[in-house]
Design a protein around this motif. Structure first.
Motif, PDB file in Angstrom:
ATOM      1  N   UNK A   9     -17.354  -2.890 -35.762  1.00 37.62           N
ATOM      2  CA  UNK A   9     -17.915  -2.872 -37.114  1.00 37.62           C
ATOM      3  C   UNK A   9     -18.144  -1.451 -37.628  1.00 37.62           C
ATOM      4  N   UNK A  10     -18.643  -0.559 -36.776  1.00 37.07           N
ATOM      5  CA  UNK A  10     -18.902   0.821 -37.207  1.00 37.07           C
ATOM      6  C   UNK A  10     -17.604   1.510 -37.621  1.00 37.07           C
ATOM      7  N   UNK A  11     -16.521   1.295 -36.865  1.00 37.47           N
ATOM      8  CA  UNK A  11     -15.224   1.883 -37.210  1.00 37.47           C
ATOM      9  C   UNK A  11     -14.700   1.303 -38.520  1.00 37.47           C
ATOM     10  N   UNK A  16     -13.487   1.827 -44.260  1.00 34.13           N
ATOM     11  CA  UNK A  16     -13.657   1.312 -45.624  1.00 34.13           C
ATOM     12  C   UNK A  16     -14.192   2.408 -46.543  1.00 34.13           C
ATOM     13  N   UNK A  17     -15.135   3.190 -46.054  1.00 27.45           N
ATOM     14  CA  UNK A  17     -15.696   4.287 -46.854  1.00 27.45           C
ATOM     15  C   UNK A  17     -14.651   5.368 -47.101  1.00 27.45           C
ATOM     16  N   UNK A  18     -13.886   5.723 -46.056  1.00 25.02           N
ATOM     17  CA  UNK A  18     -12.854   6.760 -46.191  1.00 25.02           C
ATOM     18  C   UNK A  18     -11.774   6.346 -47.183  1.00 25.02           C
ATOM     19  N   UNK A  21     -12.556   1.490 -50.230  1.00 25.65           N
ATOM     20  CA  UNK A  21     -12.264   0.076 -50.457  1.00 25.65           C
ATOM     21  C   UNK A  21     -13.374  -0.580 -51.263  1.00 25.65           C
ATOM     22  N   UNK A  22     -12.982  -1.478 -52.135  1.00 28.59           N
ATOM     23  CA  UNK A  22     -13.940  -2.197 -52.973  1.00 28.59           C
ATOM     24  C   UNK A  22     -14.049  -3.653 -52.542  1.00 28.59           C
ATOM     25  N   UNK A  23     -13.795  -3.887 -51.278  1.00 32.69           N
ATOM     26  CA  UNK A  23     -13.933  -5.216 -50.698  1.00 32.69           C
ATOM     27  C   UNK A  23     -14.380  -5.048 -49.257  1.00 32.69           C
ATOM     28  N   UNK A  24     -14.968  -6.087 -48.675  1.00 33.21           N
ATOM     29  CA  UNK A  24     -15.476  -5.970 -47.304  1.00 33.21           C
ATOM     30  C   UNK A  24     -14.351  -5.814 -46.270  1.00 33.21           C
ATOM     31  N   UNK A  25     -14.589  -4.995 -45.279  1.00 32.77           N
ATOM     32  CA  UNK A  25     -13.716  -4.849 -44.115  1.00 32.77           C
ATOM     33  C   UNK A  25     -14.547  -5.300 -42.923  1.00 32.77           C
ATOM     34  N   UNK A  26     -14.293  -6.510 -42.471  1.00 30.82           N
ATOM     35  CA  UNK A  26     -15.107  -7.141 -41.434  1.00 30.82           C
ATOM     36  C   UNK A  26     -14.525  -6.916 -40.048  1.00 30.82           C
TER      37      UNK A  26
END
Length: 90
Positions: A9-11, A16-18, A21-26
């Motif tokens: 999850x941390x990765x 997603x921040x890098x 992304x405007x959607x969840x990366x689960x």
């Protein structure tokens, strides 16, 4: 839209921040979701690159399961399938 990865999850959050992304990366670190969709690679802790477009009723409208790690649909192909699934559900 949601993306699911076997990465921790941390990765996933960092990526997603890098990428902005405007959607969840689960995270699916235990391969539970990948196994349910039949895309967990046997003997490896990864999933085959795959895209599933679901209808509002949660049935699969379209899927692309890659033959190898670089076999992925284009963003335009995925968006076209999303549009088709959305139009069919109206």
């Amino acid at each position: 839209m949601v993306a699911i990865s076997v990465d921790p999850a941390a990765d996933s959050s960092k990526l997603a921040a890098e990428l902005g992304l405007h959607f969840p990366l689960l995270s699916d670190a235990d391969l539970h979701v990948a196994s349910e969709y039949g895309v967990a690679m046997k003997g490896r802790d990864i999933a085959v690159p795959s895209v599933f477009v679901l209808r509002r009723d949660r049935t699969i409208a379209w899927k692309k399961i890659g033959e190898d790690m670089v076999d992925r649909p284009s963003a335009s192909d995925v968006l076209e399938q999303v549009r088709k699934a959305g139009a069919a559900g109206q």
